[in-house]
Design a protein around this motif. Structure first.
Motif, PDB file in Angstrom:
ATOM      1  N   VAL A  24      20.156  25.898 -32.963  1.00 33.09           N
ATOM      2  CA  VAL A  24      19.157  26.376 -32.021  1.00 33.09           C
ATOM      3  C   VAL A  24      19.850  27.373 -31.079  1.00 33.09           C
ATOM      4  O   VAL A  24      21.068  27.319 -30.901  1.00 33.09           O
ATOM      5  N   CYS A  50      22.721  18.208 -28.432  1.00 36.72           N
ATOM      6  CA  CYS A  50      23.788  17.874 -29.388  1.00 36.72           C
ATOM      7  C   CYS A  50      25.034  17.403 -28.642  1.00 36.72           C
ATOM      8  O   CYS A  50      25.740  16.499 -29.090  1.00 36.72           O
ATOM      9  N   CYS A 104      23.924  26.956 -31.161  1.00 37.59           N
ATOM     10  CA  CYS A 104      24.525  25.621 -31.253  1.00 37.59           C
ATOM     11  C   CYS A 104      25.176  25.424 -32.633  1.00 37.59           C
ATOM     12  O   CYS A 104      24.558  25.684 -33.663  1.00 37.59           O
ATOM     13  N   CYS A 122      24.341  22.916 -28.006  1.00 42.78           N
ATOM     14  CA  CYS A 122      23.219  22.826 -27.071  1.00 42.78           C
ATOM     15  C   CYS A 122      23.358  21.507 -26.303  1.00 42.78           C
ATOM     16  O   CYS A 122      24.113  20.610 -26.707  1.00 42.78           O
ATOM     17  N   ASN A 177      25.831  22.729 -34.160  1.00 42.55           N
ATOM     18  CA  ASN A 177      25.278  21.601 -34.921  1.00 42.55           C
ATOM     19  C   ASN A 177      23.870  21.862 -35.444  1.00 42.55           C
ATOM     20  O   ASN A 177      23.619  21.728 -36.634  1.00 42.55           O
ATOM     21  N   CYS A 178      22.954  22.211 -34.540  1.00 38.31           N
ATOM     22  CA  CYS A 178      21.547  22.305 -34.955  1.00 38.31           C
ATOM     23  C   CYS A 178      21.060  23.741 -35.074  1.00 38.31           C
ATOM     24  O   CYS A 178      19.921  23.973 -35.449  1.00 38.31           O
TER      25      CYS A 178
HETATM   26 ZN   LIG Z   1      22.219  21.551 -31.011  1.00 34.90          ZN
END
Ligand SMILES: [Zn+2]
Length: 95
Positions: free
Chosen positions: A61, A88, A56, A85, A58-59
């Protein structure tokens, strides 16, 4: 005929976590049509996923079945797409 407004609505509802079928029922389109609007073609999806290495943006993961943010049907502005993900992707809905 689908208008720009209900295209935006389709994307918004899908991002809120509704299934293709649920969105379709809500706006009066087939499940297949909803998929065409929200999902990039498989080749683009696979390209983005490979580029992101399944992570992902952004995060960070690992998201084996992530979603493509920024996709608009009929456009191929891959540089604007992000591999996210599911959570997000949903969180971006409020932007
Ligand atoms: Zn994410």
């Amino acid at each position: 005929m689908i208008t720009m407004n209900n295209r935006e609505q389709v994307i918004k509802l899908f991002r809120q976590g509704m299934s293709y079928a649920e969105v379709g029922r809500r706006v009066g389109l087939s499940r297949q049509r909803v998929m065409q609007i929200v999902k990039p073609p498989t080749s683009i999806y696979e390209h983005m996923k490979r580029k992101a290495r399944g992570i992902c943006a952004n995060c960070e993961v690992i998201a084996p079945s992530g979603r493509i943010s920024g996709y608009r049907e009929g456009t191929l502005e891959v540089s604007k797409y992000k591999y996210l993900c599911a959570s997000c992707y949903r969180n971006e809905a409020s932007e």
